[in-house]
Design a protein around this motif. Structure first.
Motif, PDB file in Angstrom:
ATOM      1  N   PRO A   1       7.849  24.195 -14.107  1.00 27.72           N
ATOM      2  CA  PRO A   1       9.249  23.885 -13.830  1.00 27.72           C
ATOM      3  C   PRO A   1       9.951  24.961 -13.013  1.00 27.72           C
ATOM      4  O   PRO A   1      10.753  24.650 -12.127  1.00 27.72           O
ATOM      5  CB  PRO A   1       9.896  23.718 -15.189  1.00 27.72           C
ATOM      6  N   ALA A   2       9.664  26.233 -13.248  1.00 29.17           N
ATOM      7  CA  ALA A   2      10.340  27.312 -12.509  1.00 29.17           C
ATOM      8  C   ALA A   2       9.941  27.273 -11.035  1.00 29.17           C
ATOM      9  O   ALA A   2      10.786  27.421 -10.141  1.00 29.17           O
ATOM     10  CB  ALA A   2       9.998  28.671 -13.124  1.00 29.17           C
TER      11      ALA A   2
ATOM     12  N   VAL B   1       4.074  10.277  -9.359  1.00 26.86           N
ATOM     13  CA  VAL B   1       3.418  10.676 -10.616  1.00 26.86           C
ATOM     14  C   VAL B   1       2.865  12.092 -10.479  1.00 26.86           C
ATOM     15  O   VAL B   1       3.006  12.931 -11.390  1.00 26.86           O
ATOM     16  CB  VAL B   1       2.304   9.661 -10.982  1.00 26.86           C
ATOM     17  N   GLU B   2       2.236  12.384  -9.337  1.00 30.90           N
ATOM     18  CA  GLU B   2       1.663  13.720  -9.097  1.00 30.90           C
ATOM     19  C   GLU B   2       2.741  14.805  -9.112  1.00 30.90           C
ATOM     20  O   GLU B   2       2.587  15.864  -9.736  1.00 30.90           O
ATOM     21  CB  GLU B   2       0.961  13.724  -7.730  1.00 30.90           C
ATOM     22  N   VAL B   3       3.844  14.547  -8.402  1.00 27.72           N
ATOM     23  CA  VAL B   3       4.938  15.525  -8.341  1.00 27.72           C
ATOM     24  C   VAL B   3       5.563  15.696  -9.721  1.00 27.72           C
ATOM     25  O   VAL B   3       5.880  16.818 -10.139  1.00 27.72           O
ATOM     26  CB  VAL B   3       5.990  15.095  -7.285  1.00 27.72           C
ATOM     27  N   SER B   4       5.734  14.612 -10.448  1.00 30.89           N
ATOM     28  CA  SER B   4       6.303  14.696 -11.806  1.00 30.89           C
ATOM     29  C   SER B   4       5.434  15.572 -12.702  1.00 30.89           C
ATOM     30  O   SER B   4       5.948  16.400 -13.465  1.00 30.89           O
ATOM     31  CB  SER B   4       6.427  13.304 -12.426  1.00 30.89           C
ATOM     32  N   ARG B   5       4.115  15.402 -12.616  1.00 27.59           N
ATOM     33  CA  ARG B   5       3.206  16.227 -13.415  1.00 27.59           C
ATOM     34  C   ARG B   5       3.310  17.697 -13.016  1.00 27.59           C
ATOM     35  O   ARG B   5       3.343  18.589 -13.878  1.00 27.59           O
ATOM     36  CB  ARG B   5       1.769  15.756 -13.222  1.00 27.59           C
ATOM     37  N   ALA B   6       3.356  17.948 -11.692  1.00 20.17           N
ATOM     38  CA  ALA B   6       3.443  19.338 -11.219  1.00 20.17           C
ATOM     39  C   ALA B   6       4.744  19.980 -11.676  1.00 20.17           C
ATOM     40  O   ALA B   6       4.763  21.155 -12.069  1.00 20.17           O
ATOM     41  CB  ALA B   6       3.330  19.377  -9.694  1.00 20.17           C
TER      42      ALA B   6
ATOM     43  N   ASP C   1       0.836  -1.212   0.000  1.00 23.63           N
ATOM     44  CA  ASP C   1       0.000   0.000   0.000  1.00 23.63           C
ATOM     45  C   ASP C   1       0.867   1.256   0.000  1.00 23.63           C
ATOM     46  O   ASP C   1       0.591   2.218  -0.722  1.00 23.63           O
ATOM     47  CB  ASP C   1      -0.936   0.022   1.219  1.00 23.63           C
ATOM     48  N   LEU C   2       1.897   1.252   0.818  1.00 26.20           N
ATOM     49  CA  LEU C   2       2.799   2.399   0.887  1.00 26.20           C
ATOM     50  C   LEU C   2       3.512   2.618  -0.444  1.00 26.20           C
ATOM     51  O   LEU C   2       3.648   3.755  -0.907  1.00 26.20           O
ATOM     52  CB  LEU C   2       3.816   2.193   2.010  1.00 26.20           C
ATOM     53  N   ALA C   3       3.929   1.544  -1.087  1.00 24.44           N
ATOM     54  CA  ALA C   3       4.584   1.654  -2.393  1.00 24.44           C
ATOM     55  C   ALA C   3       3.612   2.230  -3.422  1.00 24.44           C
ATOM     56  O   ALA C   3       3.998   3.071  -4.251  1.00 24.44           O
ATOM     57  CB  ALA C   3       5.100   0.289  -2.849  1.00 24.44           C
ATOM     58  N   ASP C   4       2.351   1.797  -3.358  1.00 28.14           N
ATOM     59  CA  ASP C   4       1.347   2.348  -4.277  1.00 28.14           C
ATOM     60  C   ASP C   4       1.165   3.843  -4.054  1.00 28.14           C
ATOM     61  O   ASP C   4       1.101   4.626  -5.022  1.00 28.14           O
ATOM     62  CB  ASP C   4       0.005   1.631  -4.106  1.00 28.14           C
ATOM     63  N   HIS C   5       1.072   4.255  -2.795  1.00 30.38           N
ATOM     64  CA  HIS C   5       0.922   5.679  -2.487  1.00 30.38           C
ATOM     65  C   HIS C   5       2.156   6.465  -2.945  1.00 30.38           C
ATOM     66  O   HIS C   5       2.022   7.575  -3.481  1.00 30.38           O
ATOM     67  CB  HIS C   5       0.687   5.907  -0.989  1.00 30.38           C
ATOM     68  N   ALA C   6       3.326   5.900  -2.737  1.00 22.38           N
ATOM     69  CA  ALA C   6       4.561   6.579  -3.164  1.00 22.38           C
ATOM     70  C   ALA C   6       4.569   6.740  -4.690  1.00 22.38           C
ATOM     71  O   ALA C   6       4.956   7.802  -5.202  1.00 22.38           O
ATOM     72  CB  ALA C   6       5.782   5.799  -2.702  1.00 22.38           C
TER      73      ALA C   6
END
Length: 120
Positions: free
Chosen positions: A99-100, A89-94, A79-84
């Motif tokens: 980018p700045a 993915v969320e941080v990568s999109r943001a 579960d923790l790995a799934d959340h990570a």
């Protein structure tokens, strides 16, 4: 007053009777002690067998509980790995969208960590 004088034969006979009585009592006590020892030995064997049986039961219960806890830990780790992965993915999109801003936040966090580490 007449003194009673026992003959040597009478004294020997009395001594033999007393010795026989003491011997009978000693044999009776020895028999009772032997019976008590056998009874204790049987009780000890019963106790040891009971302890052996219960120790196997408790060991099996402990193994089952350890397996259950291990499986639960694996589930929590998954579960923790799934959340990570979701957060990654969320941080990568943001970061791709802004980018700045991401670079500024990273620099600020790095600066704060540098201050904290330098003060130690």
């Amino acid at each position: 007053m007449a003194k009673y004088e026992a003959s040597a034969e009478e004294l020997k006979a009395q001594a033999r009777e007393a010795a026989d009585e003491v011997g009978k009592q000693a044999r009776r006590v020895a028999d009772e002690a032997q019976h008590a020892a056998e009874s204790l030995r049987e009780k000890g064997a019963e106790f040891a067998e009971s302890a052996r049986k219960h120790s196997h039961e408790y060991a099996e219960r402990a193994r089952d509980e350890a397996r259950r806890i291990y499986r639960e830990g694996e589930r929590y780790a998954a579960d923790l790995a799934d959340h990570a992965d979701d957060y990654y993915v969320e941080v990568s999109r943001a970061v791709r969208r802004h980018p700045a801003r991401a670079l500024g936040i990273a620099a600020g966090v790095g600066f704060l960590l540098g201050l904290i580490i330098a003060r130690r």
